[in-house]
Design a protein around this motif. Sequence first.
Motif, PDB file in Angstrom:
ATOM      1  N   LYS A 177       0.837  -1.195   0.000  1.00  0.00           N
ATOM      2  CA  LYS A 177       0.000   0.000   0.000  1.00  0.00           C
ATOM      3  C   LYS A 177       0.873   1.246   0.000  1.00  0.00           C
ATOM      4  N   ALA A 178       0.581   2.148  -0.932  1.00  0.00           N
ATOM      5  CA  ALA A 178       1.276   3.435  -0.962  1.00  0.00           C
ATOM      6  C   ALA A 178       0.516   4.419  -0.092  1.00  0.00           C
ATOM      7  N   LEU A 179       1.213   5.080   0.819  1.00  0.00           N
ATOM      8  CA  LEU A 179       0.559   6.056   1.679  1.00  0.00           C
ATOM      9  C   LEU A 179       0.238   7.319   0.880  1.00  0.00           C
ATOM     10  N   PRO A 180      -0.951   7.891   1.085  1.00  0.00           N
ATOM     11  CA  PRO A 180      -1.350   9.089   0.332  1.00  0.00           C
ATOM     12  C   PRO A 180      -0.695  10.352   0.874  1.00  0.00           C
ATOM     13  N   VAL A 181       0.626  10.388   0.785  1.00  0.00           N
ATOM     14  CA  VAL A 181       1.400  11.516   1.308  1.00  0.00           C
ATOM     15  C   VAL A 181       1.921  12.346   0.133  1.00  0.00           C
ATOM     16  N   LYS A 182       1.706  13.644   0.189  1.00  0.00           N
ATOM     17  CA  LYS A 182       2.181  14.524  -0.867  1.00  0.00           C
ATOM     18  C   LYS A 182       3.700  14.732  -0.740  1.00  0.00           C
ATOM     19  N   GLU A 183       4.309  15.139  -1.801  1.00  0.00           N
ATOM     20  CA  GLU A 183       5.750  15.383  -1.892  1.00  0.00           C
ATOM     21  C   GLU A 183       6.518  14.066  -1.934  1.00  0.00           C
ATOM     22  N   SER A 184       7.812  14.173  -2.148  1.00  0.00           N
ATOM     23  CA  SER A 184       8.685  13.008  -2.266  1.00  0.00           C
ATOM     24  C   SER A 184       9.559  12.877  -1.031  1.00  0.00           C
ATOM     25  N   PHE A 185       9.670  11.648  -0.512  1.00  0.00           N
ATOM     26  CA  PHE A 185      10.449  11.407   0.698  1.00  0.00           C
ATOM     27  C   PHE A 185      11.283  10.143   0.559  1.00  0.00           C
ATOM     28  N   SER A 186      12.171   9.959   1.533  1.00  0.00           N
ATOM     29  CA  SER A 186      13.066   8.806   1.527  1.00  0.00           C
ATOM     30  C   SER A 186      13.379   8.381   2.954  1.00  0.00           C
ATOM     31  N   ASN A 187      14.002   7.198   3.061  1.00  0.00           N
ATOM     32  CA  ASN A 187      14.563   6.688   4.314  1.00  0.00           C
ATOM     33  C   ASN A 187      13.583   6.719   5.483  1.00  0.00           C
ATOM     34  N   PRO A 188      12.436   6.042   5.393  1.00  0.00           N
ATOM     35  CA  PRO A 188      11.503   6.020   6.518  1.00  0.00           C
ATOM     36  C   PRO A 188      12.034   5.165   7.673  1.00  0.00           C
ATOM     37  N   GLY A 202       6.364  -3.110  14.127  1.00  0.00           N
ATOM     38  CA  GLY A 202       5.371  -4.084  14.549  1.00  0.00           C
ATOM     39  C   GLY A 202       5.924  -5.491  14.403  1.00  0.00           C
ATOM     40  N   ASP A 203       5.030  -6.459  14.371  1.00  0.00           N
ATOM     41  CA  ASP A 203       5.447  -7.859  14.316  1.00  0.00           C
ATOM     42  C   ASP A 203       5.885  -8.292  12.922  1.00  0.00           C
ATOM     43  N   ASN A 204       5.184  -7.858  11.895  1.00  0.00           N
ATOM     44  CA  ASN A 204       5.499  -8.352  10.557  1.00  0.00           C
ATOM     45  C   ASN A 204       5.259  -7.314   9.471  1.00  0.00           C
ATOM     46  N   LYS A 205       5.419  -6.041   9.790  1.00  0.00           N
ATOM     47  CA  LYS A 205       5.192  -5.001   8.809  1.00  0.00           C
ATOM     48  C   LYS A 205       6.516  -4.372   8.372  1.00  0.00           C
ATOM     49  N   VAL A 206       6.504  -3.871   7.152  1.00  0.00           N
ATOM     50  CA  VAL A 206       7.684  -3.234   6.570  1.00  0.00           C
ATOM     51  C   VAL A 206       7.263  -1.915   5.938  1.00  0.00           C
ATOM     52  N   MET A 207       8.081  -0.912   6.102  1.00  0.00           N
ATOM     53  CA  MET A 207       7.882   0.382   5.451  1.00  0.00           C
ATOM     54  C   MET A 207       9.128   0.685   4.630  1.00  0.00           C
ATOM     55  N   PHE A 208       8.936   1.226   3.418  1.00  0.00           N
ATOM     56  CA  PHE A 208      10.086   1.555   2.588  1.00  0.00           C
ATOM     57  C   PHE A 208       9.730   2.699   1.647  1.00  0.00           C
ATOM     58  N   SER A 209      10.740   3.248   1.005  1.00  0.00           N
ATOM     59  CA  SER A 209      10.535   4.346   0.066  1.00  0.00           C
ATOM     60  C   SER A 209      10.841   3.889  -1.354  1.00  0.00           C
ATOM     61  N   ASP A 210      10.205   4.551  -2.309  1.00  0.00           N
ATOM     62  CA  ASP A 210      10.446   4.302  -3.721  1.00  0.00           C
ATOM     63  C   ASP A 210      11.369   5.400  -4.233  1.00  0.00           C
ATOM     64  N   LYS A 252      12.284   6.030  -7.102  1.00  0.00           N
ATOM     65  CA  LYS A 252      11.868   6.560  -8.400  1.00  0.00           C
ATOM     66  C   LYS A 252      10.840   7.675  -8.273  1.00  0.00           C
ATOM     67  N   THR A 253       9.880   7.503  -7.350  1.00  0.00           N
ATOM     68  CA  THR A 253       8.787   8.471  -7.216  1.00  0.00           C
ATOM     69  C   THR A 253       8.786   9.230  -5.903  1.00  0.00           C
ATOM     70  N   GLY A 254       9.523   8.741  -4.900  1.00  0.00           N
ATOM     71  CA  GLY A 254       9.508   9.375  -3.586  1.00  0.00           C
ATOM     72  C   GLY A 254       8.309   8.989  -2.749  1.00  0.00           C
ATOM     73  N   LYS A 255       7.561   7.962  -3.171  1.00  0.00           N
ATOM     74  CA  LYS A 255       6.411   7.515  -2.392  1.00  0.00           C
ATOM     75  C   LYS A 255       6.858   6.620  -1.234  1.00  0.00           C
ATOM     76  N   ILE A 256       6.034   6.575  -0.191  1.00  0.00           N
ATOM     77  CA  ILE A 256       6.286   5.716   0.960  1.00  0.00           C
ATOM     78  C   ILE A 256       5.274   4.572   0.929  1.00  0.00           C
ATOM     79  N   TYR A 257       5.784   3.352   1.060  1.00  0.00           N
ATOM     80  CA  TYR A 257       4.936   2.165   1.015  1.00  0.00           C
ATOM     81  C   TYR A 257       4.983   1.417   2.346  1.00  0.00           C
ATOM     82  N   ILE A 258       3.895   0.728   2.653  1.00  0.00           N
ATOM     83  CA  ILE A 258       3.857  -0.206   3.777  1.00  0.00           C
ATOM     84  C   ILE A 258       3.352  -1.541   3.258  1.00  0.00           C
ATOM     85  N   SER A 259       3.775  -2.614   3.910  1.00  0.00           N
ATOM     86  CA  SER A 259       3.360  -3.947   3.504  1.00  0.00           C
ATOM     87  C   SER A 259       3.539  -4.895   4.670  1.00  0.00           C
ATOM     88  N   GLU A 260       3.063  -6.112   4.492  1.00  0.00           N
ATOM     89  CA  GLU A 260       3.261  -7.162   5.480  1.00  0.00           C
ATOM     90  C   GLU A 260       4.311  -8.135   4.950  1.00  0.00           C
TER      91      GLU A 260
END
Length: 283
Positions: free
Chosen positions: A26-37, A262-270, A272-280
Amino acid sequence: MKTKFLLASTLISSLTMQAQELEHLKALPVKESFSNPVASPDGNFALLTKEHSQGVYLLDVKKNSVKLISNSSGSGYAYAWSQNSSTFYFREKNKADYHSHAIITSYNIKNKRTKKHNGTNPNWLPSFKGFEENKTVVYTNLSTLKIEAKDLETQKSWVITNDEGQFYNAILSHNGKKVAVHKGADIYIYDIDGKSAGIKIGTGMATSWSQDDKYLIGFLDESKDGHSVSNSDLYLFDVESGKSKKLTDTKDIYEMFPCFYGDNKVMFSDDKTGKIYISELKL
């Protein structure tokens, strides 16, 4: 978005590749480009920065809102959370020469106050989480390029990487017993006491320990021209077995700088686009 860590694509063939293990991306609906969450231990917040580590931003994961905490140049280079998720620490430029005159600054989420920790070595980040929590910190000695540790109670320091070579990016395990370090494109695990040789567990850039300290997560990027990123994927490194597992295999997303929360979640940045994603993550 760019990173200083670029690897030739030929290195990928040396890794153990398996099927994708990330679910519910899932991509978080955050404006602007970011990195290194870097997610807070409770998973409610995350620290972000922009290209070239410009600034520190606080992401409220539930509200999908971002707040600027510091716009100081290089302040997003390294940051860390307290275990109770109430405070985070980052480095901030104090004078014109950032590396010589940087200081550690803390921000309290509850009272929204910042505090400068004069005299505290900014190179201790990201292992420094406040004197209340830290007994030991790890860091790169900028003169020798060895990884060292320091006992904050006794002020005793010692070398962890007694092997030949230049080392960087030390990541202390949650239990404080192991340190992940980087030597060139390779990742090694050392005991905190520095009495044993490092054990190679893979190739890439490790960025986060799992809560049980059994795994590291990181990424391996590619570059066709040696300057810009042409692709990047996430990898899971098993500390005990020394095996690595490819978690993503995409061409449209340049997955970088993953962190556990958390127990089994991951957050990372793209990258290419600066989007922040979360996943299990299936472990």
